[in-house]
Design an enzyme around this catalytic site. Structure first.
Site, PDB file in Angstrom:
ATOM      1  N   LYS A 117      49.021  35.472  37.461  1.00  0.00           N
ATOM      2  CA  LYS A 117      49.080  35.855  38.938  1.00  0.00           C
ATOM      3  C   LYS A 117      50.379  35.658  39.532  1.00  0.00           C
ATOM      4  CE  LYS A 117      44.113  34.168  38.563  1.00  0.00           C
ATOM      5  NZ  LYS A 117      43.158  33.379  39.188  1.00  0.00           N
ATOM      6  N   HIS A 135      40.444  42.570  39.846  1.00  0.00           N
ATOM      7  CA  HIS A 135      40.439  41.112  40.022  1.00  0.00           C
ATOM      8  C   HIS A 135      39.570  40.763  41.245  1.00  0.00           C
ATOM      9  CE1 HIS A 135      41.415  37.001  39.936  1.00  0.00           C
ATOM     10  NE2 HIS A 135      41.637  36.898  38.452  1.00  0.00           N
TER      11      HIS A 135
END
Length: 248
Positions: free
Chosen positions: A13, A95
């Protein structure tokens, strides 16, 4: 039919810097990685080149997103061609943070999947329901719609890993129980059998994401239709090595 190769993705991330990621990479390069497990690390786009150069060749690298065309006036975006130019061979698409924080639609994610695959990247395609959707009993409806938007854009399933990530379990510390994960994975496999083909349903890896840790990974990995993980927070820690070895 060959057994499905266990797949563990780490999604870093928007975390890390060259120092901390360099230390993590050093740990991963020295770790015992079973030959029958495929490992891929999703690095922030600015560190894709760094990660690919530093990581051992046995570990793959993924971009966390890409756009749906090769190049152009799309400030801030990156293309599959650029990703490949850094030696990176995977991309994470759809995502839940892209869907729910940045407002990406099923249609856009499908277009991205089509273009990434056409350019030769492997795609980790994410699907999953939010808490209110699970509580309303529409988990299947939501994940099947998301899966259809992806499947409609796939010609070669050998380059696709499907990641089931219940949104209510991401970064919350709540994990779907192994039984909850298995139930959805089994239904997804049946959906693939019905809407794509039996062969694709048997060979496609369906991995679980959502607060996977060193403590819960073994029991999750023991489920028949759980073929690996997409790991968030724990992928930045040494316990990622334990998760990679969940089958061992």
């Amino acid at each position: 039919m060959a057994p499905r190769k266990f797949f563990v993705g780490g999604n870093w991330k928007m975390n890390g810097d060259k120092k901390s990621l360099g230390e993590l990479i050093h740990t991963l390069n020295g770790a015992k990685i079973p030959a029958e497990t495929e490992v891929v690390c999703g690095a922030p786009s600015i560190y894709l080149d760094f990660a690919r150069q530093k990581l051992d060749a046995k570990i793959g690298v993924a971009a966390q997103n890409c756009y749906k065309v090769p190049k152009g006036a799309f400030t801030g975006e990156i293309s599959p061609a650029m990703i490949k130019d850094t030696g990176v061979t995977w991309v994470i698409l759809g995502h839940s943070e892209r869907r729910h924080v940045f407002g990406e639609s099923d249609e856009l994610i499908g277009q991205k999947v089509a273009h990434a695959l056409a350019e030769g990247l492997g795609v980790i395609a994410c699907i999953g329901e939010k808490l209110d959707e699970r509580e309303a009993g529409i988990t299947e409806k939501v994940v099947f719609e998301q899966t259809k938007a992806i499947a409609d854009n796939v010609k070669d399933w050998s380059k696709v890993v499907l990641a089931y990530e219940p949104v209510w379990a991401i970064g919350t510390g709540k994990t779907a129980t192994p039984q909850q994960a298995q139930e959805v994975h089994e239904k997804l496999r049946t959906w693939l059998k019905t809407h794509v083909s039996d062969a694709v349903s048997q060979s496609t890896r369906i991995i679980y994401g959502g607060s996977v840790t060193g403590a819960n990974c073994k029991e999750l990995a023991s489920q028949h239709d759980v073929d690996g993980f997409l790991v968030g927070g724990a992928s930045l820690k040494p316990e990622f090595v334990d998760i990679i070895n969940a089958k061992h």
